[in-house]
Scaffold this active site. Structure first.
Site, PDB file in Angstrom:
ATOM      1  N   HIS A 187      31.555  40.608 -19.999  1.00  0.00           N
ATOM      2  CA  HIS A 187      30.641  39.803 -20.406  1.00  0.00           C
ATOM      3  C   HIS A 187      29.666  39.883 -19.145  1.00  0.00           C
ATOM      4  O   HIS A 187      29.829  39.879 -18.141  1.00  0.00           O
ATOM      5  CB  HIS A 187      31.139  38.382 -20.284  1.00  0.00           C
ATOM      6  CG  HIS A 187      30.189  37.231 -20.098  1.00  0.00           C
ATOM      7  ND1 HIS A 187      29.427  36.969 -21.142  1.00  0.00           N
ATOM      8  CD2 HIS A 187      29.947  36.272 -19.207  1.00  0.00           C
ATOM      9  CE1 HIS A 187      28.573  36.100 -20.651  1.00  0.00           C
ATOM     10  NE2 HIS A 187      28.937  35.567 -19.598  1.00  0.00           N
ATOM     11  N   GLY A 223      27.672  34.578 -23.813  1.00  0.00           N
ATOM     12  CA  GLY A 223      26.320  34.958 -23.857  1.00  0.00           C
ATOM     13  C   GLY A 223      25.462  34.980 -24.835  1.00  0.00           C
ATOM     14  O   GLY A 223      24.153  35.038 -24.777  1.00  0.00           O
ATOM     15  N   GLY A 266      30.363  29.868 -25.313  1.00  0.00           N
ATOM     16  CA  GLY A 266      30.462  28.446 -24.484  1.00  0.00           C
ATOM     17  C   GLY A 266      29.341  27.634 -25.140  1.00  0.00           C
ATOM     18  O   GLY A 266      29.478  26.936 -26.024  1.00  0.00           O
ATOM     19  N   ARG A 303      20.487  21.733 -15.029  1.00  0.00           N
ATOM     20  CA  ARG A 303      19.868  22.844 -15.381  1.00  0.00           C
ATOM     21  C   ARG A 303      18.492  23.203 -15.225  1.00  0.00           C
ATOM     22  O   ARG A 303      18.077  24.268 -14.831  1.00  0.00           O
ATOM     23  CB  ARG A 303      20.419  23.203 -16.829  1.00  0.00           C
ATOM     24  CG  ARG A 303      21.655  23.255 -17.467  1.00  0.00           C
ATOM     25  CD  ARG A 303      21.657  23.618 -18.878  1.00  0.00           C
ATOM     26  NE  ARG A 303      21.596  25.201 -19.005  1.00  0.00           N
ATOM     27  CZ  ARG A 303      20.498  25.507 -19.759  1.00  0.00           C
ATOM     28  NH1 ARG A 303      19.486  24.923 -20.220  1.00  0.00           N
ATOM     29  NH2 ARG A 303      20.279  26.921 -19.855  1.00  0.00           N
ATOM     30  N   TYR A 307      17.928  26.360 -12.863  1.00  0.00           N
ATOM     31  CA  TYR A 307      17.339  27.764 -13.547  1.00  0.00           C
ATOM     32  C   TYR A 307      15.854  27.423 -14.086  1.00  0.00           C
ATOM     33  O   TYR A 307      15.659  28.478 -14.713  1.00  0.00           O
ATOM     34  CB  TYR A 307      18.393  27.886 -14.597  1.00  0.00           C
ATOM     35  CG  TYR A 307      19.692  27.822 -14.404  1.00  0.00           C
ATOM     36  CD1 TYR A 307      20.245  28.717 -13.597  1.00  0.00           C
ATOM     37  CD2 TYR A 307      20.632  27.196 -15.292  1.00  0.00           C
ATOM     38  CE1 TYR A 307      21.669  28.714 -13.418  1.00  0.00           C
ATOM     39  CE2 TYR A 307      21.943  27.089 -15.099  1.00  0.00           C
ATOM     40  CZ  TYR A 307      22.466  27.739 -14.147  1.00  0.00           C
ATOM     41  OH  TYR A 307      23.912  27.955 -13.944  1.00  0.00           O
ATOM     42  N   CYS A 336      16.162  10.794  -4.999  1.00  0.00           N
ATOM     43  CA  CYS A 336      15.605  10.836  -3.636  1.00  0.00           C
ATOM     44  C   CYS A 336      15.178  12.135  -3.318  1.00  0.00           C
ATOM     45  O   CYS A 336      15.787  12.684  -2.351  1.00  0.00           O
ATOM     46  CB  CYS A 336      16.121   9.929  -2.478  1.00  0.00           C
ATOM     47  SG  CYS A 336      14.957  10.164  -0.991  1.00  0.00           S
ATOM     48  N   GLU A 337      14.736  12.752  -4.397  1.00  0.00           N
ATOM     49  CA  GLU A 337      14.601  14.348  -4.068  1.00  0.00           C
ATOM     50  C   GLU A 337      13.166  14.614  -4.979  1.00  0.00           C
ATOM     51  O   GLU A 337      13.228  14.444  -6.036  1.00  0.00           O
ATOM     52  CB  GLU A 337      15.731  15.079  -4.901  1.00  0.00           C
ATOM     53  CG  GLU A 337      17.122  15.004  -3.743  1.00  0.00           C
ATOM     54  CD  GLU A 337      16.904  16.181  -2.658  1.00  0.00           C
ATOM     55  OE1 GLU A 337      16.045  16.711  -2.738  1.00  0.00           O
ATOM     56  OE2 GLU A 337      17.824  15.530  -1.790  1.00  0.00           O
ATOM     57  N   TYR A 372      26.757  22.706 -20.217  1.00  0.00           N
ATOM     58  CA  TYR A 372      26.221  22.800 -18.701  1.00  0.00           C
ATOM     59  C   TYR A 372      25.527  21.491 -18.447  1.00  0.00           C
ATOM     60  O   TYR A 372      24.475  21.620 -17.870  1.00  0.00           O
ATOM     61  CB  TYR A 372      25.428  24.069 -18.330  1.00  0.00           C
ATOM     62  CG  TYR A 372      26.511  25.362 -18.708  1.00  0.00           C
ATOM     63  CD1 TYR A 372      27.665  25.699 -18.042  1.00  0.00           C
ATOM     64  CD2 TYR A 372      26.029  26.123 -20.011  1.00  0.00           C
ATOM     65  CE1 TYR A 372      28.427  26.475 -18.425  1.00  0.00           C
ATOM     66  CE2 TYR A 372      26.910  27.276 -20.228  1.00  0.00           C
ATOM     67  CZ  TYR A 372      28.038  27.325 -19.574  1.00  0.00           C
ATOM     68  OH  TYR A 372      28.906  28.329 -19.765  1.00  0.00           O
TER      69      TYR A 372
END
Length: 417
Positions: A187, A223, A266, A303, A307, A336-337, A372
């Site tokens: 993979h 994938g 997945g 995510r 990414y 708080c970001e 995810y």
């Protein structure tokens, strides 16, 4: 066309939000079944449960005829709890990792879980405890490919798999410990295209020629891409199978016996089945920018911040949405970001999304979050984990209740003076 969404799998978004609260993940069972059916040409479909490991989803996958991959002791236990037996042919559960921790090794030995070894040390550790077993080797072919550097799982900078130049050494280790090499797995990353896939097939053939005729199966890994953007092209499962089947047949001719062909999807099985319903809590002007601020943040869906991932979005209006205009907006969460932004690109660059005009109290739906999504959730800012709902045949089922404050602090203790 304005991006409105009034229902998910035949059930009203507004009713789902009112019944289960927000933020809530919602999964469409029929979408998962369709994706399993897409891959029916493969001998074995093995679900990489790290994408979405709720017990109800695992049960759905099991009843759909797929087997399961686990990457931790917890995932082994989840698979067992969802009804997968520990032993069978092909193995219902395969443990795939680059290391054993103490608990995963104990489970694999005690429950006879088949192991896909990603390092030479795993061969030694399993062989010392359970000589005579069959194992799979996960091979790093020396190259990788991914939609992000963080999803590339091959090549010299990847920690994953046994380096292709160490196959002979690993065969010697296995022979010494009386472990048979039953299968090979490759993979190289998430989002593999057909050009890279042909390279992977070639690498598998070379690795299999080294491993020899004890092989009983080869695994194409995972994938397979999901469709996130309108411009994304869906993968062609038939073409994917054709490439791998040709490689399998050449190896069968070499070895003189059949080989089982596995695939390990997945996100392909679950990504497009999932939706995150969040309430718009503020519509805020910052200079030239308009923000829709939600009650969901990267503690729910990581995510985008990890990414720069793109997710489709839509508005569930309180009315029929007629006559509304559209505007460029930035969609963010409550944390708080500064990085708590759902409309960002890789590297943290904030972008906008064209969405219908919306009001506080209406719902925004983030789509394609079935892979995810919840599994990467956290309690950052002491936020509770979201609820999860599975819709099957038009009926919504609460398959994980929302975390409570009591759940949040369970296990914590203030030392007594």
């Amino acid at each position: 066309m304005p991006s409105f969404r009034s229902e998910i799998a035949g059930v009203s978004v507004v009713e789902l939000a009112r019944r289960f609260g927000t933020p809530t993940f919602v999964y469409d069972a029929a979408a998962v079944r369709r994706r399993i059916a897409d891959l029916a040409a493969f001998d074995t479909v093995r679900y990489a449960q790290k994408a979405c490991s709720n017990l109800a989803v695992l049960d759905l996958v099991r009843r759909g005829g797929a087997l399961v991959d686990a990457v931790s002791a917890g995932e082994i236990r989840r698979a067992l709890a969802a009804g997968f037996p520990p032993v069978g042919d092909p193995p219902p559960i395969v443990y795939t990792a680059d290391v054993f921790d103490a608990e995963s090794l104990e489970l694999c030995v005690d429950r006879e879980i088949h192991v896909n070894c990603g390092s030479p040390e795993m061969i030694d550790q399993l062989g010392a405890r359970a000589p005579g077993r069959g194992i799979t080797l996960r091979i790093n072919p020396g190259f990788g490919h991914g939609e992000s550097r963080k999803t590339n799982t091959g090549g010299e900078q990847s920690k994953h798999g046994i380096w292709h130049g160490q196959i002979d050494e690993c065969l010697d280790r296995a022979e010494r410990l009386r472990l048979s090499i039953d299968g090979l797995h490759i993979h190289v990353g998430s989002g593999v295209d057909m050009e890279h896939l042909s390279r992977v097939c070639g690498a598998m053939e070379r690795a299999a020629a080294e491993a020899g005729p004890t092989l009983r199966y080869i695994s194409a890994g995972g994938g397979l891409p999901a469709v996130y953007r309108p411009t994304d092209s869906p993968v062609d499962p038939a073409a994917y199978f054709t490439l791998w089947d040709a490689a399998r047949k050449r190896l069968e001719q070499r070895f003189g016996h059949p080989l089982r062909l596995e695939i390990e999807p997945g996100r392909y099985l679950t990504a497009e089945s999932g939706y995150l319903i969040a309430e718009i809590r503020a519509v805020k002007r910052q200079g030239q920018n308009t923000f829709y601020l939600l009650d969901a943040g990267f503690n729910n869906l990581a995510r985008p911040i990890l990414y720069g991932s793109y997710h489709p979005m839509s508005i569930a209006p309180a009315d029929d949405g007629a006559g509304r205009g559209e505007q460029e907006v930035i969609v963010g969460g409550p944390l708080c970001e500064s990085g708590d932004i759902f409309t960002q690109e890789e590297g943290g660059f904030v972008s906008t999304r064209r969405l219908p005009e919306a009001k506080v109290g209406e719902y925004l739906v983030i789509e394609c979050v079935g892979a995810y999504g919840f599994v990467m959730g956290s309690n950052y800012n002491s936020k509770p984990l979201a609820a999860e709902v599975l819709i099957d045949a038009g009926r919504p089922h609460l398959v994980r209740r929302r975390q409570t404050f009591e759940d949040l602090i369970r296990g914590e203790e203030i030392p007594k003076p």
